[in-house]
Design a protein around this motif. Structure first.
Motif, mmCIF file in Angstrom:
data_model
loop_
_atom_site.group_PDB
_atom_site.id
_atom_site.type_symbol
_atom_site.label_atom_id
_atom_site.label_comp_id
_atom_site.label_asym_id
_atom_site.label_seq_id
_atom_site.Cartn_x
_atom_site.Cartn_y
_atom_site.Cartn_z
ATOM 1 N N UNK A 1 -4.270 -12.101 -0.129
ATOM 2 C CA UNK A 1 -4.035 -12.184 1.304
ATOM 3 C C UNK A 1 -5.229 -12.836 2.013
ATOM 4 N N UNK B 1 -0.426 3.690 9.497
ATOM 5 C CA UNK B 1 -0.650 2.292 9.120
ATOM 6 C C UNK B 1 0.285 1.359 9.891
ATOM 7 N N UNK C 1 -8.009 -0.652 7.306
ATOM 8 C CA UNK C 1 -7.240 0.564 7.591
ATOM 9 C C UNK C 1 -6.427 0.974 6.373
ATOM 10 N N UNK C 2 -5.808 -0.009 5.726
ATOM 11 C CA UNK C 2 -4.983 0.295 4.553
ATOM 12 C C UNK C 2 -5.842 0.894 3.438
ATOM 13 N N UNK C 3 -7.011 0.312 3.170
ATOM 14 C CA UNK C 3 -7.896 0.849 2.132
ATOM 15 C C UNK C 3 -8.389 2.239 2.516
ATOM 16 N N UNK D 1 -3.643 -7.741 -4.021
ATOM 17 C CA UNK D 1 -3.032 -8.055 -2.724
ATOM 18 C C UNK D 1 -4.105 -8.409 -1.708
ATOM 19 N N UNK E 1 -3.282 -3.301 -5.514
ATOM 20 C CA UNK E 1 -3.840 -3.238 -4.162
ATOM 21 C C UNK E 1 -5.004 -4.207 -4.007
ATOM 22 N N UNK F 1 -9.239 -6.045 9.550
ATOM 23 C CA UNK F 1 -8.916 -4.715 10.089
ATOM 24 C C UNK F 1 -7.698 -4.114 9.387
ATOM 25 N N UNK F 2 -6.659 -4.925 9.219
ATOM 26 C CA UNK F 2 -5.450 -4.417 8.556
ATOM 27 C C UNK F 2 -5.805 -3.907 7.158
ATOM 28 N N UNK F 3 -6.558 -4.709 6.411
ATOM 29 C CA UNK F 3 -6.924 -4.294 5.055
ATOM 30 C C UNK F 3 -7.844 -3.072 5.086
ATOM 31 N N UNK G 1 0.821 -1.215 0.000
ATOM 32 C CA UNK G 1 0.000 0.000 0.000
ATOM 33 C C UNK G 1 0.850 1.258 0.000
ATOM 34 N N UNK H 1 -8.745 -9.827 12.270
ATOM 35 C CA UNK H 1 -7.527 -9.008 12.351
ATOM 36 C C UNK H 1 -7.048 -8.616 10.953
ATOM 37 N N UNK H 2 -7.026 -9.607 10.069
ATOM 38 C CA UNK H 2 -6.584 -9.314 8.700
ATOM 39 C C UNK H 2 -7.567 -8.349 8.040
ATOM 40 N N UNK I 1 -2.472 -4.252 16.049
ATOM 41 C CA UNK I 1 -3.244 -5.450 15.682
ATOM 42 C C UNK I 1 -2.426 -6.722 15.890
#
Lengths: 352, 352, 352
Positions: free
Chosen positions: C316, A160, C347-349, C312, C309, C343-345, A146, C340-341, A167
């Protein structure tokens, strides 16, 4: 009797090693003394871990060993972060992860596999370990992708990185809750393998104490050893990346190395796996995130973006370790495979 | 009686095919004759492999089939390396790997699965195969990533390529030691499936001889067929990459194709898998590295860096094959999936 | 009695929600009313799915739920394609896939796992699901890599996209044939879990009818909700990618969300998995390809090339879902990992 001789040797060599370090003796001499000392200390650590594992089960024993081992690394890395040496921190994190997954696990499986035709550990644990490793790779991989997007500012990068760090720590803490509390029994090794060893020499409390003492000794000696290597490496013109990711990782993880191999050779492969994989998980899901948060608190945020080379090394290690360990059965050839990948990465890092 | 007719047909067609090739007949005629001849030869090869498998077990039978099949490819590739046609060599290595993993394995699972609801082979073997495929991908992938780093000179590239080649060969030799000697029994198919077939027509020694003869015949005819395709392809304006990776790989691996499918249809899926996956492993871990070392000995080193397209094709094939074969159970739909991926790659290569 | 109250509430809230939408009430009010309405509708849908699952088995029940749920999305996406809003279509396809694999599956495993220590579903189905997910990733990944090659024209891009679309649809149709006809029994859940629930309130035919009605209601309300979100999001300055991939996907998949979680809490994890994974497979292997073919028929081809993106995020999600669900056993921690994953995605998006 043999016991007594061993401990005398241990204490003498530890003292010698300390003297050599603090009186700034010749580097080659320092190196030789520390190298002998660490063999004694590692043996002591293996004994202590085994004794704890006898009382607390293979998993908890392995976990404690890994934790004390990583505590030393965390402290060292903390000072590097304070000085802003982010690249070296990331290189050593990379080195620790791949060193544990490939070298420690590989040597353990090989050593154990040469003695026993096939070794078993809890398959459910193996699969959960695999999934956690995948999470760790995702946590490192997603930000790296990203960050390459347009208009992705430094502030966003830091945000991030911190979010992912929080997390990952949360995932790790919940993993401990899951694996040590709510589903402890499901992930335990069958009693069969737990009962193999003979009666340990120490009581329960004494075993834990010994584990702490042994880990501290190993941490000190490996720190002194690393110090000597620094001079060695400049003399041989090695790159910082190679030193950080391989030399320091190998010596700095001496605790895990020795204990895991010794346990594997006593057919306690569950404890060996817990040390090797558990230790690398702890670094990826706890140590690295803590360092990122610490750096932010100190006012200069270290982001979670690893270089493509480091990401490749970590991803590759995770995939082969996952493929090897996923079925809960191990043999000598699986150890060889991990060591082969370690060699490929080692040569590639050396050349870069 | 049918036996006799078959062998008469085989010898006649082989002779015709040879005459057509060496007297430079019309290309279309050459193609037609060789195409018929290869059907006979492939049938002969399947018979011979099955006979060897009866005496030596499915794995050794499959291994011998794969080895003789790859020997022909190794020889052809050797001459290409000598002439410095590195891109074509790599394209044909890529084609061989994906052809075996997707086309040969896919057709075998489909053909076998249409006859039997579910077929089984040794699961431990399946998992070791998977791990070896991952090693092969790592061996090709790591150099490609590191070569992109700054200051990575051609000398370093060649050194890394040679080092990886040596490591892969070592891994392959130790794999043979592991799977054929130290852990042979663990990886064997259960007797149940081994006993299915009827009594073979040939003795043990004669079976091996027949296997050699059949492989040589197939190698010759497929060589002649490839020769005719060359003209065909220029006439239809196909790209070199497509011809190398698909046309040549399909025809050149006729030996593996036919034998594997025939064995799968006789419920000897273990032997079919050994031919398909074993053959692609042999190419990735032995044939390709040997060619790199040979090129260095001839004074002009071929590096191990495949193009991103080739790497994608190989990685994609390995992942779907790993996912399909990992549980040691196969059915027709898994065959379909492999063939689908082969189609996607085939169209993509055709368009590039 | 409670039953009656529930249905009264459902009908009243649905009517209110419709009135609010078509009389263009204040957006915040519309949002509040629709949000309450969708809770009722989702509860209704869960009931209906469970009832169908009772008669038809968990898999078919889950499949019908997923299909009706996706039908709504297909219709919405169809209109977006007609208007040439290809980027938004791809963002919402991405969001649907990761939303189902991470959020729906994650919440289901967590909710089910908090009530039951360990839940089981058919392992063979789990492995086939995994393989199909890998196929979906390959289908999206290969074109993205090849399109980067030199001389790869737009025509070739469109041809490759259409070819891959046809292949994926074919794979999906054959999957239905395989899993619902030829190997139905192999992929069924053991009777044990199927018999758990109490007698359903509706007959077989009525259950299916109720499922259709419930799905249509959910589709309408979620459409109205999405409409209000649009204003919300511009007010808060969210990116189109984030809205498409997260907000719309979450609300638009309300049907799957609620039904899956409810089923998981009743220990019908097989049906929950079928909804979550089955739905994302349907989107990747059927909905997306159909949209591509439809766009070509409408004269302006949408290609299958997703952004790095998006790729990915999808890759993932597939890998962690594959790693979590591969063994046919689930627990609360596996649900946490998926969330959790997500959430990570998320936040990144959000940051991109």
């Amino acid at each position: 009797m043999r016991q007594k001789l061993f401990f005398t040797g241990l204490i003498v060599m530890f003292a010698f090693s300390a003297i050599a370090h603090y009186t700034h003796m010749d580097m080659t001499l320092q190196f030789a003394i520390s190298a002998i000392a660490i063999v004694f200390a590692a043996g002591f650590l293996g004994k202590a871990t085994e004794s704890v594992a006898h009382y607390a089960g293979q998993r908890l024993g392995g976990f404690l060993n890994a934790t004390f081992g990583n505590a030393a690394e965390l402290i060292i890395a903390f000072f590097l972060v304070k000085e802003g040496l982010f690249d070296m921190v990331k290189a050593s994190i990379t080195g620790s992860i791949i060193g544990n997954l490939l070298l420690v696990l590989g040597l353990s499986l090989l050593a154990g596999g040469l003695k026993f035709k096939q070794q078993h550990f809890n398959q459910q644990l193996a699969q959960h370990n695999s999934t956690l490793m995948v999470l760790a790779v995702i946590g490192l991989f997603v930000p790296a992708i990203f960050v390459g997007a347009e208009h992705f500012t430094v502030e966003k990068d830091h945000f991030l990185s911190l979010a992912v760090a929080v997390i990952l720590i949360l995932a790790y803490v919940l993993w401990l809750l899951f694996s040590m509390v709510t589903h402890k029994q499901m992930l335990e090794d069958s009693e069969m393998s737990a009962d193999h060893g003979e009666e340990p020499a120490w009581s329960k409390g004494r075993s834990v104490l010994m584990l702490v003492v042994a880990t501290v000794m190993v941490a000190f000696i490996s720190e002194w050893l690393v110090h000597t290597l620094d001079t060695f490496t400049t003399r041989f013109g090695l790159s910082e990346l190679f030193v950080g990711a391989f030399i320091i990782a190998i010596v700095g993880n001496a605790a895990e190395h020795s204990a895991a191999v010794i346990l594997a050779m006593r057919n306690k492969i569950g404890a060996a796996v817990e040390i090797a994989i558990g230790s690398s998980l702890q670094i990826a899901l706890f140590v690295a995130p803590v360092l990122i948060i610490a750096s932010a608190l100190m006012g200069k945020t270290m982001d979670i973006i690893f270089t493509p080379i480091e990401l490749t090394a970590i991803a590759v290690s995770v995939f082969i370790a996952k493929s090897v360990s996923g079925d809960g059965q191990t043999n000598w050839y699986e150890g060889v495979l991990l060591l082969m990948v370690y060699c490929i990465l080692g040569i590639a890092f050396y050349l870069v």
